[in-house]
Every structure is written in structure tokens, then in C-alpha cells.
Design an enzyme around this catalytic site. Structure first.
Site, PDB file in Angstrom:
ATOM      1  N   ASP A  94       0.889  -1.226  -0.052  1.00  0.00           N
ATOM      2  CA  ASP A  94       0.026  -0.080  -0.086  1.00  0.00           C
ATOM      3  C   ASP A  94       0.937   1.335   0.017  1.00  0.00           C
ATOM      4  O   ASP A  94       0.562   2.436  -0.525  1.00  0.00           O
ATOM      5  CB  ASP A  94      -0.792  -0.030   1.097  1.00  0.00           C
ATOM      6  CG  ASP A  94      -1.998  -0.973   0.995  1.00  0.00           C
ATOM      7  OD1 ASP A  94      -2.080  -1.597   0.023  1.00  0.00           O
ATOM      8  OD2 ASP A  94      -2.961  -1.073   2.220  1.00  0.00           O
ATOM      9  N   HIS A 149     -25.609 -26.060 -17.417  1.00  0.00           N
ATOM     10  CA  HIS A 149     -26.702 -25.414 -17.423  1.00  0.00           C
ATOM     11  C   HIS A 149     -27.742 -26.004 -16.107  1.00  0.00           C
ATOM     12  O   HIS A 149     -27.656 -27.125 -15.935  1.00  0.00           O
ATOM     13  CB  HIS A 149     -27.776 -25.600 -18.729  1.00  0.00           C
ATOM     14  CG  HIS A 149     -28.989 -25.229 -18.778  1.00  0.00           C
ATOM     15  ND1 HIS A 149     -29.317 -23.777 -18.878  1.00  0.00           N
ATOM     16  CD2 HIS A 149     -30.090 -25.918 -18.609  1.00  0.00           C
ATOM     17  CE1 HIS A 149     -30.563 -23.702 -18.913  1.00  0.00           C
ATOM     18  NE2 HIS A 149     -31.151 -24.748 -18.661  1.00  0.00           N
TER      19      HIS A 149
END
Length: 469
Positions: free
Chosen positions: A308, A435
Site C-alpha cells: 500500500d 446449465h
């Protein structure tokens, strides 16, 4: 004088990765930290926020159950129990990091604050001096609190203090609609807190695509009051509550009183006290070190950045990657190798989740979308909403994506892998799609990319199932 090959300042995610990589490359290392308290992710970032979101998700599922004919009865949220579990699980994650400190070779962990006294020399606050062949700066970041919200008492919080609350707030203003602000605002709202989310910009969770921004904004607005494009100010009332006022360029104005305010306006690199001028590295006009993101090296010096503090890609997987790159290069300095970086990839764990991958639509030749507002599996689960946008080059190779859709954190991973591997829309369509799944929904966008790029879709392998449903 303590002598080593690589000194790492900061024992967060990036610092730990840097020390480990340098030691793995054969370097003698020291790891310097004032507290050795654990990583930001475990202490005040990724994990506690997701624990709050998990509680909110449980409450939301109970609230939505009647639409399926499931009647659970009146719901009661026990705020103290929510926060107690959050801290218990957070502390468990923290303990794993702290245990890793115990596994460091003897003499590696040095408690204290370091400052540069020369390019390859550090001085600790107790006077100890360290001479190193190379140094990695991984000091992390701290929350930014704008002036209107400073010095208003403990009820104005950041993520460094939010998770210490003994109970849920009653009325919460969240200042900043970035990814973390949006996540926490929605979670609090679903736990029964009256929430107002405010931001000076027009985007939610840094959404790049207008359709994604609209979808996420609509979803959040079902749970909370969302006010964008306004400047905010605040004052502390005699009863301890905070009055927040807002104004917009379009003449909008308002105010409300809150028991608590969460300031989520971003984090700034922790560089104060390092005496960077003594290091010999070049700084930009804001005092931020200049470095090469492929090597993490500052100029040609023996100083490297990671995590950071580099203010480049402030997410955990990038911090770990940057630490590893910096550590390896520091260990072999003056030889320095560039490393290929991951594709740009961020996720906001809102509901639906939103994500951005690789290039935005403005930087792509083709952009196609898939509507999840009536997607088969999403409708089955009662969460049919959102949109997925996939971006490609003229030949149909995927270069980026933006989305706000159910199952978005998983769809985003698949798209990030596809972009980083250089896959084309046709190649993805040739993969198996079960599916009914949420993944099927992306077929619409992939087929549109094939059509617009002039590339042929693979022969259909579907047998009797509705494609893309």
C-alpha cells in the site's frame, strides 16, 4: 551495528512477502515493525469487513425468504453478538499471522521504527543501526480523514476503529462510496442500521462503466439512502451525535443527524518519519517515491517499494506480488529483473458484487454487454439484476471487463484469467457451460464480440438447452 543483505521496513502482507522472498533467495534478512500486530487485511480490512457482510447476508436471506414461500417469522438482529463474532473470527485470522512471526529465524524480527540515515543504512528509534545491501519499504497506509470530520470525537470512525464497536450503530453516515465504503454501508443497512452513503463523485465503488454504475447504484438504493455528487461538512452536537450537511453543484442541499459516521475516503501511504531524503531516492511533487512497478526499484538505488505504501494497486494479492518482486530483486541487487504484473483486477463485495478487470471500455475496440435482469439461474435464485460488460480488441481477444451481477466475484475471476491468458471470445465460447448457471449469462456478450470482430463462433455443442439462459 546490525548487518544484513536485505532490511524490510513493515511487517504487513507486502513486508512479509518481501522478507520471505529475500530469505528464499539466500539473503540474510531483518524485518522491522513497531508492533508486529498483523496485516491490515486481517486486522481492519478484508476479513473483518467480510465478516460483517456475512452477517448482513444472513439477515438479508431471512428477509427475502417469504418470496420463495418460506416464512421464518419475525427476525431480530443482536448487534452485540454480530460484533462479538466478528472480532472473535478476526482475531483468529490475526493469530495465524502473528504465529508466522514466531517462525522467523532468530534475530530477524526487530521491534521499532526505522528511518534512513543513508541509502543503505537505517537507524531505529532506540539508536540501533542497520547496514543493509538493499532496503524494502513496506510501511503500508493509514486512513485519510478530511478536515470537516477531524476532532469530532470517537463516534467519527475509520475502518481502523469501526470493528471495535460493542454494538451496531443506530444511524450511520458513510462518507466515501468507494469499494469499502459501499460494502460496509450496504452491510450495515441490511443489519438494520439506518444508513446514508455520501460521495463527492458520481461513481459507486469506482465503477468505470455507466451501466455498471447505474446497476450498483440502484441495488444500493434499495437498502440505504445514496447521495452522490455532493460536498460534505460536519459538526458535533451537544448530545454527542454528528450533524452532517451536504451540498451539490446542482443546488441540492440537506443535513441529517447520525449517531456515528464512518469516514471511508481512502488511505494514504505511511512515509512520515522515514527521512526519505537521506535514502537518495527521487520523490514526486507529493513526496511519494518514484519506482518502477515491474521491478519495484526506486531509480537505480538499493531501495525498493512494496504494498500500500507504493500507492499503485492497493489490494492484497498485489501487495503480496509486489513484496515478492521487491524481495527477490533486493536479494540480488545490483542485478534487478522485471516481472510481469497481474492484470488489473478489483472486486467490491456488494450485493450484487461489482468488479473491474483489465482495460476499460474506452480503451477497447469492442465492448459488448449481457443483461442479468432476466438471466435464468439468477431469476431462479431471486437475484436477477445487473449487467456484465466485456471488452475486446479488434480481433476478439478479451482485454477487460466491468460487471455488477449475481455471482460477480466468481465471474470476475474467470474473466480475469481469460484476459491475462490472452483468450478470445470464440475460445471462451468453446469451453463447457453447465446449465443452468450464472456463467451462461456471459455468452450473450461473447457472441456479440465474435459478431463485431468478424470471428467465427465455434460449432454449438448445446443439446436442447437454451443458450445463454
Amino acid at each position: 551495528m546490525i548487518r544484513c543483505d536485505v532490511a524490510v521496513i513493515g511487517a504487513g502482507t507486502a513486508g512479509l512477502a518481501a522478507e520471505r522472498a529475500a530469505r528464499g533467495a539466500g539473503a540474510r534478512t531483518v524485518l522491522i515493525d513497531p508492533e508486529f500486530n498483523g496485516t491490515l487485511c486481517a486486522l481492519a480490512g478484508c476479513m473483518p469487513s467480510k465478516l460483517l457482510i456475512a452477517a448482513a447476508s444472513a439477515a438479508h436471506q431471512v428477509e427475502q425468504a417469504p418470496r420463495f414461500g418460506v416464512l421464518p417469522g419475525p427476525m431480530r438482529i443482536d448487534g452485540p453478538r454480530v460484533m462479538t463474532r466478528l472480532r472473535a473470527e478476526r482475531d483468529r485470522f490475526l493469530s495465524f499471522t502473528r504465529e508466522s512471526f514466531d517462525d522467523l529465524p532468530e534475530g530477524t524480527a526487530l521491534v521499532g521504527r526505522a528511518r534512513f540515515s543513508a541509502a543503505q543504512r537505517l537507524t531505529l528509534e532506540d539508536g540501533r543501526e542497520i547496514e543493509a545491501g538493499a532496503i524494502v519499504i513496506a510501511t503500508g497506509s493509514r486512513p485519510v480523514v478530511p478536515p470537516p470530520f477531524r476532532d469530532l470525537g470517537p463516534n467519527v470512525m475509520t475502518t481502523d476503529t469501526l470493528f471495535e464497536l460493542p454494538d451496531l450503530p443506530q444511524r450511520l453516515a458513510v462518507i466515501g462510496a468507494g469499494p469499502l465504503g459501499a460494502e460496509l454501508a450496504q452491510a450495515m443497512a441490511r443489519l438494520g442500521v439506518r444508513v446514508t452513503l455520501l460521495d463527492s463523485g458520481d461513481a459507486v465503488a469506482k465503477a468505470r462503466a455507466p451501466a455498471v454504475n447505474a446497476a450498483l447504484g440502484a441495488a444500493l438504493s434499495e437498502d440505504l439512502r445514496l447521495i452522490l455528487g455532493v460536498e460534505t461538512s460536519a459538526e458535533r452536537l451537544e448530545n454527542g451525535e454528528i450533524r452532517v450537511s451536504w451540498t451539490g453543484e446542482d443546488g441540492r442541499a440537506g443535513q441529517d443527524d447520525f449517531t456515528h459516521v464512518l469516514v471511508a475516503t481512502g488511505r494514504a501511504p505511511v512515509l512520515s518519519g522515514l527521512e526519505l531524503k537521506a535514502s537518495g531516492i527521487d520523490l514526486d511533487e507529493d513526496g511519494q517515491p518514484l519506482f518502477n512497478r515491474l521491478t519495484m526499484q526506486c531509480g537505480n538505488t538499493p531501495v525498493f517499494m512494496a504494498g500500500d505504501v507504493a500507492a499503485d494497486a492497493p489490494v492484497l494479492h498485489e501487495a503480496s506480488s509486489e513484496g515478492a518482486i521487491a524481495g527477490r530483486n533486493a536479494a540480488q541487487f545490483p542485478k534487478v529483473d522485471p516481472f510481469e504484473r497481474h492484470v488489473f483486477f478489483t472486486i467490491a463485495f456488494t450485493d450484487p458484487p461489482s468488479a473491474a478487470i483489465g482495460a476499460a471500455a474506452k480503451d477497447a475496440a469492442i465492448s459488448a454487454s449481457a443483461d442479468y435482469g432476466d438471466q435464468g439461474r439468477a431469476r431462479v435464485e431471486g437475484r436477477a439484476r445487473g449487467v456484465l460488460c466485456i471488452h475486446a480488441d479488434p480481433g476478439g481477444r478479451l482485454v477487460g471487463a466491468d460487471l455488477c451481477a449475481p455471482g460477480g466475484e466468481h465471474l470476475a475471476h474467470q474473466l480475469a484469467w481469460a484476459v491475462q491468458s490472452g483468450a478470445t471470445a470464440a475460445q471462451l465460447l468453446d469451453m463447457p457451460f453447465y446449465h443452468p448457471t450464472l456463467e451462461e449469462g456471459m455468452k450473450t456478450a461473447l457472441r456479440e464480440i465474435c459478431r463485431r470482430s468478424g470471428t467465427s463462433e465455434p460449432p454449438s455443442r448445446d443439446v436442447g438447452s437454451p443458450s445463454g439462459s
